[in-house]
Scaffold this motif. Sequence first.
Motif, short mmCIF file in Angstrom:
data_model
loop_
_atom_site.label_atom_id
_atom_site.label_comp_id
_atom_site.label_asym_id
_atom_site.label_seq_id
_atom_site.Cartn_x
_atom_site.Cartn_y
_atom_site.Cartn_z
N ALA A 109 37.02 40.39 41.95
CA ALA A 109 36.60 39.19 42.69
C ALA A 109 35.18 39.35 43.21
O ALA A 109 34.39 38.40 43.17
N GLN A 110 34.82 40.53 43.67
CA GLN A 110 33.46 40.76 44.17
C GLN A 110 32.44 40.64 43.03
O GLN A 110 31.35 40.10 43.23
N PHE A 111 32.78 41.14 41.85
CA PHE A 111 31.88 41.01 40.71
C PHE A 111 31.70 39.54 40.33
O PHE A 111 30.60 39.13 39.93
N ARG A 112 32.74 38.72 40.44
CA ARG A 112 32.61 37.28 40.16
C ARG A 112 31.68 36.62 41.18
O ARG A 112 30.94 35.71 40.85
N ARG A 113 31.71 37.08 42.43
CA ARG A 113 30.89 36.50 43.49
C ARG A 113 29.44 36.97 43.44
O ARG A 113 28.56 36.31 43.98
N HIS A 114 29.20 38.13 42.86
CA HIS A 114 27.87 38.73 42.88
C HIS A 114 27.31 38.85 41.46
O HIS A 114 27.37 39.90 40.82
N GLN A 115 26.74 37.75 41.00
CA GLN A 115 26.17 37.71 39.66
C GLN A 115 25.09 38.77 39.48
O GLN A 115 24.86 39.26 38.37
N GLU A 116 24.42 39.15 40.58
CA GLU A 116 23.34 40.15 40.50
C GLU A 116 23.87 41.54 40.14
O GLU A 116 23.09 42.44 39.85
N TRP A 117 25.17 41.73 40.12
CA TRP A 117 25.76 43.02 39.74
C TRP A 117 26.09 43.10 38.25
O TRP A 117 26.50 44.14 37.76
N HIS A 118 25.93 42.02 37.53
CA HIS A 118 26.38 41.98 36.14
C HIS A 118 25.63 42.93 35.22
O HIS A 118 26.07 43.18 34.11
N ASP A 119 24.51 43.48 35.69
CA ASP A 119 23.81 44.48 34.89
C ASP A 119 24.61 45.76 34.74
O ASP A 119 24.42 46.51 33.78
N VAL A 120 25.55 46.03 35.64
CA VAL A 120 26.37 47.24 35.54
C VAL A 120 27.81 46.92 35.12
O VAL A 120 28.62 47.82 34.97
N LEU A 121 28.11 45.64 34.90
CA LEU A 121 29.46 45.23 34.50
C LEU A 121 29.64 45.51 33.01
O LEU A 121 28.82 45.10 32.19
N LYS A 122 30.73 46.20 32.68
CA LYS A 122 31.02 46.47 31.27
C LYS A 122 31.34 45.15 30.58
O LYS A 122 32.22 44.42 31.00
#
Length: 104
Positions: free
Chosen positions: A90-103
């Motif tokens: 849920a936090q990754f869905r809220r924080h698009q700026e983290w998608h650089d580390v999202l597999k």
Amino acid sequence: MSGELSDESLTEIQFEDWGSKGRYVLRSPAGDEAEMTFTKIGEHQIIIDHTEVPDAFRGQGAGLRLVTRAVEDARAAGTTIIPLCPFAAAQFRRHQEWHDVLKK
């Protein structure tokens, strides 16, 4: 006061590495622990598998702080994250700026 912790009483996040597994943990002065556990998949990937925040930490942003620290560490290490834990996902869905580390 209701016994909840203020931001000032939250300790620094501790990183514990046990080889293929580990965790990030916040401890309260009373000994309560908020934790986020992970499993390593090879050298460059982790799975966030569990986040637990006891009532003493609720409403203080402890869970978000734990996931944020994992994201910062992943960036520094060139690691990607698979957020299997519902809270982390849920936090990754809220924080698009983290998608650089999202597999992907």
